[in-house]
Design a protein around this motif. Structure first.
Motif, PDB file in Angstrom:
ATOM      1  N   ALA A  20       0.832  -1.207   0.000  1.00 34.98           N
ATOM      2  CA  ALA A  20       0.000   0.000   0.000  1.00 34.98           C
ATOM      3  C   ALA A  20       0.867   1.258   0.000  1.00 34.98           C
ATOM      4  CB  ALA A  20      -0.928  -0.005   1.212  1.00 34.98           C
ATOM      5  N   LEU A  21       1.954   1.255   0.766  1.00 34.66           N
ATOM      6  CA  LEU A  21       2.861   2.401   0.808  1.00 34.66           C
ATOM      7  C   LEU A  21       3.482   2.646  -0.562  1.00 34.66           C
ATOM      8  CD1 LEU A  21       4.673   1.618   4.178  1.00 34.66           C
ATOM      9  CD2 LEU A  21       2.928   3.374   3.818  1.00 34.66           C
ATOM     10  N   ALA A  22       3.993   1.572  -1.157  1.00 36.18           N
ATOM     11  CA  ALA A  22       4.629   1.720  -2.471  1.00 36.18           C
ATOM     12  C   ALA A  22       3.617   2.170  -3.523  1.00 36.18           C
ATOM     13  CB  ALA A  22       5.281   0.397  -2.878  1.00 36.18           C
ATOM     14  N   GLY A  23       2.413   1.631  -3.455  1.00 38.36           N
ATOM     15  CA  GLY A  23       1.389   2.026  -4.416  1.00 38.36           C
ATOM     16  C   GLY A  23       1.032   3.501  -4.312  1.00 38.36           C
ATOM     17  N   ALA A  24       0.958   4.014  -3.075  1.00 36.55           N
ATOM     18  CA  ALA A  24       0.642   5.429  -2.874  1.00 36.55           C
ATOM     19  C   ALA A  24       1.757   6.320  -3.400  1.00 36.55           C
ATOM     20  CB  ALA A  24       0.387   5.705  -1.399  1.00 36.55           C
ATOM     21  N   LEU A  25       2.998   5.907  -3.201  1.00 35.85           N
ATOM     22  CA  LEU A  25       4.135   6.677  -3.707  1.00 35.85           C
ATOM     23  C   LEU A  25       4.133   6.713  -5.232  1.00 35.85           C
ATOM     24  CD1 LEU A  25       6.780   5.343  -1.195  1.00 35.85           C
ATOM     25  CD2 LEU A  25       5.996   7.723  -1.347  1.00 35.85           C
ATOM     26  N   LEU A  26       3.844   5.577  -5.846  1.00 38.55           N
ATOM     27  CA  LEU A  26       3.758   5.536  -7.301  1.00 38.55           C
ATOM     28  C   LEU A  26       2.650   6.450  -7.815  1.00 38.55           C
ATOM     29  CD1 LEU A  26       4.181   1.714  -7.972  1.00 38.55           C
ATOM     30  CD2 LEU A  26       5.658   3.522  -8.894  1.00 38.55           C
ATOM     31  N   LYS A  27       1.507   6.390  -7.152  1.00 39.84           N
ATOM     32  CA  LYS A  27       0.369   7.206  -7.576  1.00 39.84           C
ATOM     33  C   LYS A  27       0.696   8.694  -7.477  1.00 39.84           C
ATOM     34  CE  LYS A  27      -4.598   7.747  -6.827  1.00 39.84           C
ATOM     35  NZ  LYS A  27      -5.775   7.281  -6.031  1.00 39.84           N
ATOM     36  N   ILE A 122       2.154   3.733  11.723  1.00 45.19           N
ATOM     37  CA  ILE A 122       1.020   3.903  10.817  1.00 45.19           C
ATOM     38  C   ILE A 122      -0.251   3.588  11.585  1.00 45.19           C
ATOM     39  CG2 ILE A 122      -0.067   3.133   8.678  1.00 45.19           C
ATOM     40  CD1 ILE A 122       2.739   2.207   7.778  1.00 45.19           C
ATOM     41  N   MET A 123      -1.102   4.581  11.747  1.00 48.37           N
ATOM     42  CA  MET A 123      -2.375   4.393  12.444  1.00 48.37           C
ATOM     43  C   MET A 123      -3.478   4.305  11.387  1.00 48.37           C
ATOM     44  SD  MET A 123      -1.189   4.443  15.520  1.00 48.37           S
ATOM     45  CE  MET A 123      -2.615   4.558  16.591  1.00 48.37           C
ATOM     46  N   ALA A 124      -3.444   3.225  10.628  1.00 48.83           N
ATOM     47  CA  ALA A 124      -4.406   3.080   9.527  1.00 48.83           C
ATOM     48  C   ALA A 124      -4.341   1.653   9.004  1.00 48.83           C
ATOM     49  CB  ALA A 124      -4.092   4.061   8.405  1.00 48.83           C
ATOM     50  N   ILE A 125      -5.382   1.264   8.286  1.00 48.61           N
ATOM     51  CA  ILE A 125      -5.371  -0.008   7.583  1.00 48.61           C
ATOM     52  C   ILE A 125      -4.823   0.225   6.180  1.00 48.61           C
ATOM     53  CG2 ILE A 125      -7.253  -0.966   8.946  1.00 48.61           C
ATOM     54  CD1 ILE A 125      -9.162  -0.283   6.650  1.00 48.61           C
ATOM     55  N   PRO A 126      -4.331  -0.818   5.500  1.00 50.64           N
ATOM     56  CA  PRO A 126      -3.701  -0.614   4.185  1.00 50.64           C
ATOM     57  C   PRO A 126      -4.566   0.127   3.175  1.00 50.64           C
ATOM     58  CG  PRO A 126      -3.185  -2.802   5.000  1.00 50.64           C
ATOM     59  CD  PRO A 126      -4.168  -2.219   5.975  1.00 50.64           C
ATOM     60  N   SER A 127      -5.865  -0.136   3.166  1.00 51.70           N
ATOM     61  CA  SER A 127      -6.724   0.498   2.156  1.00 51.70           C
ATOM     62  C   SER A 127      -6.837   2.010   2.337  1.00 51.70           C
ATOM     63  CB  SER A 127      -8.124  -0.128   2.177  1.00 51.70           C
ATOM     64  OG  SER A 127      -8.727   0.063   3.446  1.00 51.70           O
ATOM     65  N   ALA A 128      -6.491   2.517   3.523  1.00 43.47           N
ATOM     66  CA  ALA A 128      -6.572   3.966   3.768  1.00 43.47           C
ATOM     67  C   ALA A 128      -5.302   4.706   3.359  1.00 43.47           C
ATOM     68  CB  ALA A 128      -6.858   4.228   5.244  1.00 43.47           C
ATOM     69  N   ALA A 132      -6.371  11.046   3.309  1.00 43.04           N
ATOM     70  CA  ALA A 132      -6.246  11.858   4.523  1.00 43.04           C
ATOM     71  C   ALA A 132      -6.605  11.075   5.776  1.00 43.04           C
ATOM     72  CB  ALA A 132      -7.139  13.097   4.415  1.00 43.04           C
ATOM     73  N   GLU A 133      -7.318   9.965   5.637  1.00 35.46           N
ATOM     74  CA  GLU A 133      -7.724   9.166   6.793  1.00 35.46           C
ATOM     75  C   GLU A 133      -6.555   8.383   7.394  1.00 35.46           C
ATOM     76  OE1 GLU A 133      -9.749   9.376   3.972  1.00 35.46           O
ATOM     77  OE2 GLU A 133     -10.837  10.868   5.177  1.00 35.46           O
ATOM     78  N   GLY A 156      -0.436   9.863   3.588  1.00 35.53           N
ATOM     79  CA  GLY A 156      -1.571  10.161   4.452  1.00 35.53           C
ATOM     80  C   GLY A 156      -1.367  11.471   5.172  1.00 35.53           C
ATOM     81  N   THR A 157      -2.015  11.608   6.314  1.00 33.49           N
ATOM     82  CA  THR A 157      -1.871  12.797   7.148  1.00 33.49           C
ATOM     83  C   THR A 157      -0.706  12.572   8.106  1.00 33.49           C
ATOM     84  OG1 THR A 157      -4.236  13.271   7.018  1.00 33.49           O
ATOM     85  CG2 THR A 157      -3.011  14.294   8.828  1.00 33.49           C
ATOM     86  N   VAL A 158       0.348  13.352   7.913  1.00 36.87           N
ATOM     87  CA  VAL A 158       1.605  13.116   8.635  1.00 36.87           C
ATOM     88  C   VAL A 158       1.700  14.058   9.830  1.00 36.87           C
ATOM     89  CG1 VAL A 158       4.107  12.990   8.431  1.00 36.87           C
ATOM     90  CG2 VAL A 158       2.658  12.456   6.452  1.00 36.87           C
ATOM     91  N   THR A 159       2.075  13.511  10.976  1.00 44.48           N
ATOM     92  CA  THR A 159       2.220  14.299  12.199  1.00 44.48           C
ATOM     93  C   THR A 159       3.605  14.081  12.781  1.00 44.48           C
ATOM     94  OG1 THR A 159      -0.138  14.086  12.690  1.00 44.48           O
ATOM     95  CG2 THR A 159       1.295  14.744  14.504  1.00 44.48           C
TER      96      THR A 159
END
Length: 294
Positions: A20-27, A122-128, A132-133, A156-159
């Motif tokens: 999921a991380l790699a896919g988001a970076l590619l997108k 990571i406070m999220a499931i892969p699909s998120a 922003a969620e 995602g939303t980075v803190t």
């Protein structure tokens, strides 16, 4: 989150979250190199434009920034340790789950080998991931975080939490404590109501209302904890303890497990015995802050 950037990134570890991380970076437009023990897990990413590195060393060399998401911190050290010569000058962002001591030790380990290091959770499931969620927590040197924040924003939303590398892991487990406590309380209530033929779906909206109401108390209760003063503005702990007895008695009467309310009642009883019965519920922080064998 439709950002486009040409910053190259490497992702090591392609479980559900790593993919999921790699896919988001590619997108987001990042040239993305990936590596995994099982190369076939990269097939879809490669089809989407990722480059599969044959070795960890090749993966590290492909980008100045590497994001790691593997089983645990030991696996991280084992994988990267085999290519220590490639770590010098690299930026490592570790999103592997663990505890705060492991995070701090991983930071020392990486820095001894010439790498920069940020630890994260990571406070999220892969699909998120990529929306922003998805909450991405980061801790470590702020200067490193600022350099790479725009890249992390693709996930995602980075803190940013602070310079202590262990903070992200601490926030992670604190969040899990909240999650499981809320879910366990709901399950306790659901089990009670089922004995009267009330299904979980009927109870859920009422439970949501209660949970939201309790959440509104947190800022005021936090002020009491931070000041060390617990005036009984709403209810005294000894009053709460009597309500806990009702919950235990009701659970036992209808044949529902009472272990959880008994545990909380035991903690309240210790606080009352120590002279805190006339104070408000957050005074129990003293019990939560004490090792169990004290």
């Amino acid at each position: 989150m439709n950002r486009t950037t040409d910053t190259p990134v490497t992702v090591i570890g392609l479980g559900l979250m790593g993919r999921a991380l790699a896919g988001a970076l590619l997108k987001a437009g990042h040239p993305t190199t990936v590596w995994n023990r099982t190369p076939s897990k990269a097939d879809r990413l490669v089809a989407e434009g990722a480059r599969l590195a044959p070795t960890v060393g090749d993966a590290l060399k492909a980008s100045s920034l590497t994001i790691i998401c593997v089983t645990d911190y030991q696996a991280m050290r084992e994988l990267l340790g085999a290519s220590e010569g490639e770590l010098d000058g690299r930026m490592l962002i570790n999103l592997t789950s663990g505890d705060s001591a492991q995070a701090r030790e991983a930071a020392r380990w990486a820095e001894q080998r010439g790498a920069r290091y940020l630890d994260g959770a990571i406070m999220a499931i892969p699909s998120a991931i990529g929306t922003a969620e998805a909450s991405i927590l980061q801790s470590g040197p702020q200067s490193d975080f600022e350099v790479h924040k725009s890249t992390l924003d693709a996930l995602g939303t980075v803190t940013y939490l602070g310079a202590d590398h262990g903070l992200a892991s601490l926030y992670d487990v604190a969040g899990l404590a909240m999650m499981w406590s809320v879910l366990n309380a709901w399950l306790q209530g659901t089990a009670l109501l089922r004995t009267a033929g009330v299904d979980a779906g009927t109870f859920a909206p009422f439970a949501q209302q209660i949970a939201a109401g309790v959440a509104e108390w947190l800022p005021g209760y936090a002020e009491q904890i931070d000041s060390g003063s617990f005036p009984a503005e709403v209810s005294a702990l000894e009053t709460d303890a009597r309500a806990m007895s009702h919950l235990i008695e009701e659970s036992e009467a209808v044949g529902v497990n009472a272990e959880l309310p008994k545990l909380i009642k035991a903690m309240a009883d210790r606080a009352i015995a120590a002279g805190h019965g006339g104070e408000q519920y957050p005074v129990l922080i003293e019990e939560f802050s004490r090792p169990a064998n004290d």
